[in-house]
Design a protein around this motif. Sequence first.
Motif, PDB file in Angstrom:
ATOM      1  N   MET A 217       0.846  -1.193   0.000  1.00  0.00           N
ATOM      2  CA  MET A 217       0.000   0.000   0.000  1.00  0.00           C
ATOM      3  C   MET A 217       0.880   1.241   0.000  1.00  0.00           C
ATOM      4  SD  MET A 217      -2.890   1.100   2.776  1.00  0.00           S
ATOM      5  CE  MET A 217      -3.780  -0.406   2.449  1.00  0.00           C
TER       6      MET A 217
ATOM      7  N   ARG B   9     -12.578  -4.162  12.128  1.00  0.00           N
ATOM      8  CA  ARG B   9     -11.404  -3.645  11.432  1.00  0.00           C
ATOM      9  C   ARG B   9     -11.452  -4.097   9.978  1.00  0.00           C
ATOM     10  NH1 ARG B   9      -6.526  -5.086  15.713  1.00  0.00           N
ATOM     11  NH2 ARG B   9      -7.377  -3.925  17.496  1.00  0.00           N
TER      12      ARG B   9
ATOM     13  N   ALA C 201      -9.418   1.588  -0.126  1.00  0.00           N
ATOM     14  CA  ALA C 201      -8.638   0.426   0.303  1.00  0.00           C
ATOM     15  C   ALA C 201      -9.336  -0.299   1.453  1.00  0.00           C
ATOM     16  CB  ALA C 201      -7.241   0.867   0.717  1.00  0.00           C
ATOM     17  N   CYS C 202      -9.869   0.460   2.417  1.00  0.00           N
ATOM     18  CA  CYS C 202     -10.594  -0.157   3.539  1.00  0.00           C
ATOM     19  C   CYS C 202     -11.861  -0.859   3.056  1.00  0.00           C
ATOM     20  CB  CYS C 202     -10.939   0.900   4.580  1.00  0.00           C
ATOM     21  SG  CYS C 202      -9.525   1.504   5.519  1.00  0.00           S
TER      22      CYS C 202
ATOM     23  N   HIS D 164     -12.300  -2.310   0.155  1.00  0.00           N
ATOM     24  CA  HIS D 164     -11.897  -3.558  -0.499  1.00  0.00           C
ATOM     25  C   HIS D 164     -11.497  -4.610   0.526  1.00  0.00           C
ATOM     26  CE1 HIS D 164      -9.298  -6.283  -2.907  1.00  0.00           C
ATOM     27  NE2 HIS D 164     -10.208  -6.045  -3.846  1.00  0.00           N
ATOM     28  N   ILE D 165     -10.787  -4.200   1.573  1.00  0.00           N
ATOM     29  CA  ILE D 165     -10.394  -5.142   2.624  1.00  0.00           C
ATOM     30  C   ILE D 165     -11.624  -5.687   3.336  1.00  0.00           C
ATOM     31  CG2 ILE D 165      -9.213  -5.313   4.847  1.00  0.00           C
ATOM     32  CD1 ILE D 165      -7.175  -3.300   3.774  1.00  0.00           C
ATOM     33  N   ALA D 166     -12.581  -4.803   3.647  1.00  0.00           N
ATOM     34  CA  ALA D 166     -13.798  -5.247   4.319  1.00  0.00           C
ATOM     35  C   ALA D 166     -14.581  -6.224   3.450  1.00  0.00           C
ATOM     36  CB  ALA D 166     -14.661  -4.046   4.673  1.00  0.00           C
TER      37      ALA D 166
ATOM     38  N   ARG E   7     -13.407  -8.271   1.155  1.00  0.00           N
ATOM     39  CA  ARG E   7     -12.708  -9.557   1.138  1.00  0.00           C
ATOM     40  C   ARG E   7     -12.914 -10.326   2.449  1.00  0.00           C
ATOM     41  NH1 ARG E   7     -10.444 -11.590  -3.477  1.00  0.00           N
ATOM     42  NH2 ARG E   7      -8.850 -12.569  -2.193  1.00  0.00           N
ATOM     43  N   ARG E   8     -12.945  -9.607   3.574  1.00  0.00           N
ATOM     44  CA  ARG E   8     -13.131 -10.283   4.858  1.00  0.00           C
ATOM     45  C   ARG E   8     -14.538 -10.839   5.003  1.00  0.00           C
ATOM     46  NH1 ARG E   8      -9.744  -6.480   9.180  1.00  0.00           N
ATOM     47  NH2 ARG E   8      -7.679  -7.006   8.324  1.00  0.00           N
TER      48      ARG E   8
ATOM     49  N   ARG F 214     -14.618 -13.983   3.073  1.00  0.00           N
ATOM     50  CA  ARG F 214     -13.910 -15.041   3.794  1.00  0.00           C
ATOM     51  C   ARG F 214     -14.763 -15.594   4.933  1.00  0.00           C
ATOM     52  NH1 ARG F 214     -10.090 -18.092   2.145  1.00  0.00           N
ATOM     53  NH2 ARG F 214      -8.890 -16.275   1.426  1.00  0.00           N
TER      54      ARG F 214
END
Length: 288
Positions: free
Chosen positions: A1, A101, A123-124, A126-128, A130-131, A134
């Motif tokens: 990043m 988070r 970015a946050c 996209h991370i959220a 993906r989580r 999962r």
Amino acid sequence: MATTFEAAKNGILTNGNHVDLKSGQYGLQQNALKEETAETEPTNGDSAQPEEDVPEIDIEISNVVCSFSVKCHLNLREIALKGTNVEFRREQGMVTMKLRRPYTTASIWSSGKVTVTGATTEACAHIAARRVARQLQKIGFKTRFSHYRVVNVLGSCTMPFNIKIAHFSEQYRNQASYEPELHPGVTFRIKEPHKATLKIFSTGSITITGAPSVAAVQCAVEQIFPLVQPFRSERTAAQIEKMESRAELKRLRSAGYSKPTKKLKTEIDSEDDDEEEEEDESEEEDDD
């Protein structure tokens, strides 16, 4: 990043940065910029010529909404029983899942579509996303992360002056609509280069919605600034004091205070004074 300084060079907007509306560059208060300015300062004692005042506006990104698909049917009842931090909303036909988070909320439908809200950066978001995918995979679904896209970005900023919105709406009738009986602000729509809807208020506050990216929010602010500047009006001392109090209230809320009002602040100060008086009285009694 990328770091904040590198992101600014690449034209990516982050919260708390200043936007130079004349050059389109960021005025980040980073050590790298301080070192560059220190190198460019004259060393022979000659005073540098004063630069022209350049307006700097803080653009705050408060919400980034994204959506994606897992390409499989989801059993909402099973998610509600086996998932963590979930709530089954039967009336709406979906399950909400909350993450810490980053602090976001995901709306999950049985068709496999998921919408994530509450992120402050792309970015946050996209991370959220993906989580969440999962978590669904750990429950037992054969998920595939696909069709991800940012659907809406909500940002806000405050111009360094008041705006005569009545005259502004008359000048730009094709793009602006002003109904003071229904809404106190002017609705201004931008179609090119990125679609966005702006709510312009007489206090200089502007809210940007419907932007497809964070960069589009910056572009909308850069586009609206030269349009509202001819309709500027100076703020009164009372308005400046009110804006400063709101900024202080916001800072205290971010620091963890639930209701950081002036009344609370005065009560805290009075309690400290009472404690000091009690300590002084106890010291006098000890001396006697």
